[in-house]
Design a protein around this motif. Structure first.
Motif, PDB file in Angstrom:
ATOM      1  N   LEU A   1      -1.512  -2.054 -10.166  1.00  0.00           N
ATOM      2  CA  LEU A   1      -1.966  -0.679 -10.346  1.00  0.00           C
ATOM      3  C   LEU A   1      -2.788  -0.219  -9.146  1.00  0.00           C
ATOM      4  CD1 LEU A   1      -3.068  -0.845 -14.110  1.00  0.00           C
ATOM      5  CD2 LEU A   1      -0.945   0.115 -13.191  1.00  0.00           C
ATOM      6  N   THR A   2      -3.663  -1.104  -8.670  1.00  0.00           N
ATOM      7  CA  THR A   2      -4.504  -0.769  -7.520  1.00  0.00           C
ATOM      8  C   THR A   2      -3.676  -0.627  -6.245  1.00  0.00           C
ATOM      9  OG1 THR A   2      -6.415  -1.920  -8.454  1.00  0.00           O
ATOM     10  CG2 THR A   2      -6.431  -1.540  -6.074  1.00  0.00           C
ATOM     11  N   ALA A   3      -2.834  -1.631  -5.983  1.00  0.00           N
ATOM     12  CA  ALA A   3      -2.053  -1.652  -4.745  1.00  0.00           C
ATOM     13  C   ALA A   3      -1.045  -0.497  -4.675  1.00  0.00           C
ATOM     14  CB  ALA A   3      -1.330  -2.982  -4.596  1.00  0.00           C
ATOM     15  N   SER A   4      -0.421  -0.184  -5.791  1.00  0.00           N
ATOM     16  CA  SER A   4       0.567   0.897  -5.771  1.00  0.00           C
ATOM     17  C   SER A   4      -0.091   2.229  -5.414  1.00  0.00           C
ATOM     18  CB  SER A   4       1.271   1.006  -7.129  1.00  0.00           C
ATOM     19  OG  SER A   4       0.365   1.383  -8.147  1.00  0.00           O
ATOM     20  N   LYS A   5      -1.325   2.395  -5.886  1.00  0.00           N
ATOM     21  CA  LYS A   5      -2.059   3.621  -5.584  1.00  0.00           C
ATOM     22  C   LYS A   5      -2.528   3.637  -4.135  1.00  0.00           C
ATOM     23  CE  LYS A   5      -6.249   6.155  -6.889  1.00  0.00           C
ATOM     24  NZ  LYS A   5      -7.455   6.168  -7.769  1.00  0.00           N
ATOM     25  N   GLU A   6      -3.155   2.547  -3.697  1.00  0.00           N
ATOM     26  CA  GLU A   6      -3.728   2.500  -2.347  1.00  0.00           C
ATOM     27  C   GLU A   6      -2.664   2.455  -1.253  1.00  0.00           C
ATOM     28  OE1 GLU A   6      -6.642   3.176  -1.795  1.00  0.00           O
ATOM     29  OE2 GLU A   6      -7.941   2.473  -3.402  1.00  0.00           O
ATOM     30  N   LEU A   7      -1.534   1.809  -1.537  1.00  0.00           N
ATOM     31  CA  LEU A   7      -0.472   1.661  -0.536  1.00  0.00           C
ATOM     32  C   LEU A   7       0.635   2.697  -0.696  1.00  0.00           C
ATOM     33  CD1 LEU A   7      -0.119  -2.238  -0.584  1.00  0.00           C
ATOM     34  CD2 LEU A   7      -1.330  -0.845   1.095  1.00  0.00           C
ATOM     35  N   GLU A   8       0.527   3.480  -1.768  1.00  0.00           N
ATOM     36  CA  GLU A   8       1.526   4.513  -2.053  1.00  0.00           C
ATOM     37  C   GLU A   8       2.930   3.917  -2.138  1.00  0.00           C
ATOM     38  OE1 GLU A   8       0.710   7.211   1.190  1.00  0.00           O
ATOM     39  OE2 GLU A   8      -0.665   8.379  -0.052  1.00  0.00           O
TER      40      GLU A   8
ATOM     41  N   PRO B   1       7.483  -6.208   1.403  1.00  0.00           N
ATOM     42  CA  PRO B   1       8.292  -7.223   2.094  1.00  0.00           C
ATOM     43  C   PRO B   1       7.435  -8.115   2.984  1.00  0.00           C
ATOM     44  CG  PRO B   1       8.636  -5.041   3.043  1.00  0.00           C
ATOM     45  CD  PRO B   1       7.819  -4.832   1.819  1.00  0.00           C
ATOM     46  N   TYR B   2       7.710  -9.408   2.955  1.00  0.00           N
ATOM     47  CA  TYR B   2       6.862 -10.346   3.697  1.00  0.00           C
ATOM     48  C   TYR B   2       6.922 -10.113   5.191  1.00  0.00           C
ATOM     49  CZ  TYR B   2      10.507 -13.398   5.634  1.00  0.00           C
ATOM     50  OH  TYR B   2      11.556 -13.905   6.363  1.00  0.00           O
ATOM     51  N   HIS B   3       8.074  -9.636   5.704  1.00  0.00           N
ATOM     52  CA  HIS B   3       8.199  -9.446   7.154  1.00  0.00           C
ATOM     53  C   HIS B   3       7.405  -8.239   7.661  1.00  0.00           C
ATOM     54  CE1 HIS B   3      11.473  -6.944   5.438  1.00  0.00           C
ATOM     55  NE2 HIS B   3      11.146  -6.124   6.404  1.00  0.00           N
ATOM     56  N   ALA B   4       6.919  -7.405   6.732  1.00  0.00           N
ATOM     57  CA  ALA B   4       6.130  -6.238   7.130  1.00  0.00           C
ATOM     58  C   ALA B   4       4.735  -6.285   6.513  1.00  0.00           C
ATOM     59  CB  ALA B   4       6.844  -4.956   6.696  1.00  0.00           C
ATOM     60  N   VAL B   5       4.314  -7.483   6.119  1.00  0.00           N
ATOM     61  CA  VAL B   5       3.080  -7.611   5.350  1.00  0.00           C
ATOM     62  C   VAL B   5       1.831  -7.172   6.116  1.00  0.00           C
ATOM     63  CG1 VAL B   5       2.620 -10.022   5.987  1.00  0.00           C
ATOM     64  CG2 VAL B   5       1.809  -9.135   3.781  1.00  0.00           C
ATOM     65  N   GLU B   6       1.828  -7.339   7.444  1.00  0.00           N
ATOM     66  CA  GLU B   6       0.603  -7.062   8.203  1.00  0.00           C
ATOM     67  C   GLU B   6       0.153  -5.611   8.085  1.00  0.00           C
ATOM     68  OE1 GLU B   6       1.029  -8.441  12.205  1.00  0.00           O
ATOM     69  OE2 GLU B   6       0.778 -10.539  11.643  1.00  0.00           O
ATOM     70  N   SER B   7       1.089  -4.682   8.086  1.00  0.00           N
ATOM     71  CA  SER B   7       0.697  -3.269   7.995  1.00  0.00           C
ATOM     72  C   SER B   7       0.058  -2.970   6.642  1.00  0.00           C
ATOM     73  CB  SER B   7       1.910  -2.362   8.214  1.00  0.00           C
ATOM     74  OG  SER B   7       2.875  -2.553   7.188  1.00  0.00           O
TER      75      SER B   7
ATOM     76  N   ARG C   1      -3.977  -1.837   5.789  1.00  0.00           N
ATOM     77  CA  ARG C   1      -4.352  -0.677   4.982  1.00  0.00           C
ATOM     78  C   ARG C   1      -5.309  -1.063   3.849  1.00  0.00           C
ATOM     79  NH1 ARG C   1       1.311   2.083   3.653  1.00  0.00           N
ATOM     80  NH2 ARG C   1      -0.003   3.490   2.411  1.00  0.00           N
ATOM     81  N   LEU C   2      -5.059  -2.202   3.219  1.00  0.00           N
ATOM     82  CA  LEU C   2      -5.941  -2.627   2.131  1.00  0.00           C
ATOM     83  C   LEU C   2      -7.308  -3.056   2.643  1.00  0.00           C
ATOM     84  CD1 LEU C   2      -3.484  -4.633  -0.173  1.00  0.00           C
ATOM     85  CD2 LEU C   2      -4.593  -2.441  -0.683  1.00  0.00           C
ATOM     86  N   VAL C   3      -7.307  -3.872   3.695  1.00  0.00           N
ATOM     87  CA  VAL C   3      -8.570  -4.378   4.238  1.00  0.00           C
ATOM     88  C   VAL C   3      -9.421  -3.232   4.785  1.00  0.00           C
ATOM     89  CG1 VAL C   3      -9.584  -5.779   6.081  1.00  0.00           C
ATOM     90  CG2 VAL C   3      -7.731  -6.703   4.699  1.00  0.00           C
ATOM     91  N   SER C   4      -8.785  -2.259   5.418  1.00  0.00           N
ATOM     92  CA  SER C   4      -9.531  -1.121   5.967  1.00  0.00           C
ATOM     93  C   SER C   4     -10.172  -0.284   4.868  1.00  0.00           C
ATOM     94  CB  SER C   4      -8.611  -0.238   6.819  1.00  0.00           C
ATOM     95  OG  SER C   4      -7.615   0.374   6.012  1.00  0.00           O
ATOM     96  N   LYS C   5      -9.663  -0.411   3.644  1.00  0.00           N
ATOM     97  CA  LYS C   5     -10.226   0.301   2.501  1.00  0.00           C
ATOM     98  C   LYS C   5     -11.274  -0.532   1.764  1.00  0.00           C
ATOM     99  CE  LYS C   5      -6.022   3.013   1.572  1.00  0.00           C
ATOM    100  NZ  LYS C   5      -6.537   4.387   1.402  1.00  0.00           N
ATOM    101  N   GLY C   6     -11.563  -1.731   2.300  1.00  0.00           N
ATOM    102  CA  GLY C   6     -12.602  -2.559   1.715  1.00  0.00           C
ATOM    103  C   GLY C   6     -12.118  -3.617   0.740  1.00  0.00           C
ATOM    104  N   TYR C   7     -10.800  -3.796   0.617  1.00  0.00           N
ATOM    105  CA  TYR C   7     -10.265  -4.813  -0.297  1.00  0.00           C
ATOM    106  C   TYR C   7     -10.127  -6.159   0.411  1.00  0.00           C
ATOM    107  CZ  TYR C   7      -9.009  -0.946  -3.392  1.00  0.00           C
ATOM    108  OH  TYR C   7      -9.051   0.160  -4.215  1.00  0.00           O
TER     109      TYR C   7
END
Length: 270
Positions: free
Chosen positions: A39-46, A66-72, A76-82
């Motif tokens: 629920l959190t990730a779908s909202k924060e990552l759209e 997808p694991y091959h694009a995980v860094e982006s 986004r999550l870490v920059s939001k404080g997660y």
């Protein structure tokens, strides 16, 4: 009575160990998230929220990246404080099947990703340091330690608090160093004098139990890290400085799951 599937049991058992993290659970070519994390990730990552049969009457909320694009997505999550716990498959699914049709692939968390423990160059701002900072108060002294994991630069400083406005001292310090993540004890967090300061930096705080801020344990962490019997060769460090630095290094080792990056010799700031 409905019962969780073996895979979902494994997921929840792992998640229980990292309650303050979003769990990226590897399933084939994707990292999946379930329940509240989804629920959190779908909202924060759209990203699209779906569902998965989990053995219960209702499907578990689910989303994935997808694991091959995980860094982006991590960025986004870490920059939001997660904080994110990366849970990988530790064996080939074919090996799991040999143990039986209902056997679950072995998985384990290999790394905790936080703002102050990033090492990927493409996730870092090359124009500024990425400081992880630790605060340890001992009597009227404040021990401070900060580290940029991407460069290994490691510093210690002690600041006297006697007859000084503590909130101003801490606020000035954080403004000067601009850390991306701040380690504080749950006890220090409750200091009435620092309520406004810590509230301003609340998205950057990582709160640890007061028991982690133990001088002897901190000292031992540093001795083990640098493989020495004494720290005298590096400088004349105070108890407060050693406590702050030892806690910081213990945190790094915990997030990196024992795979310690290169850290330079500690530099005392006067």
């Amino acid at each position: 009575m409905a019962e969780l599937t073996p895979m979902m049991q494994q997921y929840l058992e792992t998640k229980k160990q990292y309650p303050d993290c979003i769990l990226f659970y590897r399933l084939g070519d994707f990292y999946e998230m379930f329940f509240d994390d989804a629920l959190t990730a779908s909202k924060e990552l759209e990203i699209t929220l779906t569902g998965k049969n989990c053995g219960l009457e209702e499907r578990a909320p689910m989303c994935g990246v997808p694991y091959h694009a995980v860094e982006s997505y991590l960025d986004r999550l870490v920059s939001k404080g997660y904080k994110v716990a990366i849970c990988e498959q530790m064996e080939d699914p074919k090996e799991a099947k040999k143990r039986g049709a209902k056997s679950v692939v072995k998985r384990d968390v290999i790394r905790l990703v936080t703002a102050g423990t990033l090492t990927e160059e493409n996730l870092l701002d090359s124009r500024r340091n990425n400081f992880l900072l630790s605060l340890a108060k001992t009597g009227d002294m404040l021990g401070v330690s900060w580290l940029d994991l991407s460069t290994g630069d490691f510093f210690l400083e002690e600041i006297g608090l006697k007859n000084k406005p503590e909130a101003v001292v801490v606020s000035s310090l954080l403004s000067r160093l601009s850390p991306v993540e701040i380690l504080v004890s749950d006890r220090y967090l409750q200091s009435p004098k620092l309520f406004e300061v810590f509230n301003e930096y609340r998205k950057k705080l990582s709160v640890l139990p007061e028991a982690r801020f133990n001088f002897e344990n901190a000292r031992r962490n540093l001795l083990n890290l640098f493989k020495v019997e004494t720290l005298d060769a590096y400088g004349n460090f105070s108890r407060a400085e050693i406590t702050a630095a030892g806690v910081l290094m213990d945190y790094v080792e915990t997030t990196q799951k024992g795979q310690m990056p290169r850290v330079e010799k500690p530099v005392k700031i006067y």
